[in-house]
Design a protein around this motif. Structure first.
Motif, PDB file in Angstrom:
ATOM      1  N   ASP A  10       0.856  -1.212  -0.170  1.00  0.00           N
ATOM      2  CA  ASP A  10       0.060  -0.084   0.024  1.00  0.00           C
ATOM      3  C   ASP A  10       0.829   1.174   0.218  1.00  0.00           C
ATOM      4  O   ASP A  10       0.506   2.212  -0.084  1.00  0.00           O
ATOM      5  N   VAL A  11       2.043   1.092   0.243  1.00  0.00           N
ATOM      6  CA  VAL A  11       2.949   2.326   0.374  1.00  0.00           C
ATOM      7  C   VAL A  11       4.042   2.448  -0.694  1.00  0.00           C
ATOM      8  O   VAL A  11       4.882   1.570  -0.907  1.00  0.00           O
ATOM      9  N   ASP A  20       2.193  17.852  -7.148  1.00  0.00           N
ATOM     10  CA  ASP A  20       1.955  17.352  -5.897  1.00  0.00           C
ATOM     11  C   ASP A  20       1.761  18.402  -4.711  1.00  0.00           C
ATOM     12  O   ASP A  20       1.518  18.308  -3.732  1.00  0.00           O
ATOM     13  N   ALA A  21       1.237  19.620  -5.332  1.00  0.00           N
ATOM     14  CA  ALA A  21       1.252  20.906  -4.426  1.00  0.00           C
ATOM     15  C   ALA A  21      -0.113  20.680  -3.421  1.00  0.00           C
ATOM     16  O   ALA A  21       0.085  20.763  -2.196  1.00  0.00           O
ATOM     17  N   ALA A  22      -1.052  20.281  -3.872  1.00  0.00           N
ATOM     18  CA  ALA A  22      -2.226  20.174  -3.168  1.00  0.00           C
ATOM     19  C   ALA A  22      -1.989  18.870  -2.087  1.00  0.00           C
ATOM     20  O   ALA A  22      -2.205  19.186  -0.882  1.00  0.00           O
ATOM     21  N   ALA A  23      -1.518  17.875  -2.596  1.00  0.00           N
ATOM     22  CA  ALA A  23      -1.252  16.579  -1.748  1.00  0.00           C
ATOM     23  C   ALA A  23      -0.182  17.146  -0.573  1.00  0.00           C
ATOM     24  O   ALA A  23      -0.192  16.691   0.476  1.00  0.00           O
ATOM     25  N   ILE A  24       0.579  17.519  -1.035  1.00  0.00           N
ATOM     26  CA  ILE A  24       1.919  18.084  -0.015  1.00  0.00           C
ATOM     27  C   ILE A  24       1.275  18.998   0.971  1.00  0.00           C
ATOM     28  O   ILE A  24       1.366  18.884   2.344  1.00  0.00           O
ATOM     29  N   GLU A  74       3.656   7.864  -0.532  1.00  0.00           N
ATOM     30  CA  GLU A  74       2.204   7.926  -1.102  1.00  0.00           C
ATOM     31  C   GLU A  74       1.411   6.594  -0.953  1.00  0.00           C
ATOM     32  O   GLU A  74       1.896   5.483  -1.052  1.00  0.00           O
ATOM     33  N   VAL A  75       0.137   6.918  -0.264  1.00  0.00           N
ATOM     34  CA  VAL A  75      -0.743   5.793  -0.362  1.00  0.00           C
ATOM     35  C   VAL A  75      -2.161   6.056  -0.780  1.00  0.00           C
ATOM     36  O   VAL A  75      -2.623   7.171  -0.277  1.00  0.00           O
ATOM     37  N   ASP A  76      -2.775   5.456  -1.821  1.00  0.00           N
ATOM     38  CA  ASP A  76      -4.002   5.654  -2.605  1.00  0.00           C
ATOM     39  C   ASP A  76      -3.913   7.265  -3.029  1.00  0.00           C
ATOM     40  O   ASP A  76      -4.924   7.744  -2.767  1.00  0.00           O
ATOM     41  N   GLY A  77      -2.793   7.505  -3.394  1.00  0.00           N
ATOM     42  CA  GLY A  77      -3.036   9.034  -3.757  1.00  0.00           C
ATOM     43  C   GLY A  77      -2.579  10.375  -2.592  1.00  0.00           C
ATOM     44  O   GLY A  77      -2.459  11.469  -3.049  1.00  0.00           O
TER      45      GLY A  77
END
Length: 181
Positions: A10-11, A20-24, A74-77
């Motif tokens: 999963d990782v 990656d701005a929003a996710a970071i 990252e895990v599922d986005g």
């Protein structure tokens, strides 16, 4: 070819991208309290997507020139941590600094140790570095244990080494030699 490795089912550890701005921003927002004692003091803007949009371009460029390698867990986005190789110096030194953090939901699974081991292999075999170094706060025993498991050795103590949580703080220094002399 971008750096990417599946650490578990999963990782994934993968190279940071400009998208990656929003996710970071989300990852730092979720982990704000967890990271506060270990990170530099952050301006409020740091926790926004806009701040990261502006700064990711520079990080991606730095990675593309070989002066650094910025990666994310990252895990599922969802980004749940970072592992960075920075301040790469070539020539007689062939050295880089390792820094990292992981969302507490994912600690205790050996992920950081596996990730650092993968980074070590990449730094040695692909980047041709001779040495990696890392520093931890003296009371960060978990981080010191990760470094030790990954083969790093303690080499010293640096008073007032980095400004963390708004104060100049002492650090324990570690290194790993990647090639025999």
């Amino acid at each position: 070819m971008p750096f990417e490795i599946a650490l578990t089912d999963d990782v994934t550890l993968r190279e940071l991208t400009k998208d990656d701005a929003a996710a970071i921003a989300g990852a730092y927002g979720r982990n704000r309290e967890h990271l506060a004692p270990w990170d530099p003091a952050r301006p409020e803007a740091f926790f926004t997507e806009e701040w990261h949009e502006e700064h990711l371009r520079a990080l991606v460029l730095e990675s593309s020139t070989g002066r650094a390698l910025y990666t994310v867990f990252e895990v599922d986005g969802e980004i749940v941590g970072r592992l960075n190789l920075t301040d790469v110096v070539r020539g007689a030194f062939e050295n880089g600094h390792v820094g990292y953090w992981l969302d507490p939901r994912f600690t205790g699974r050996g992920l950081m140790t596996r990730a650092i081991e993968a980074l070590v292999e990449h730094a040695r075999d692909e980047l041709g570095l001779h040495r990696l170094q890392a520093a931890t706060l003296p009371h960060n025993e978990a981080s010191q244990a990760v470094l030790t498991r990954a083969g790093f050795e303690r080499i010293g103590f640096a008073p007032g080494y980095l400004k963390i949580a708004g104060q100049w703080q002492d650090h324990v220094l570690f290194q790993l030699l990647l090639h025999a002399n």
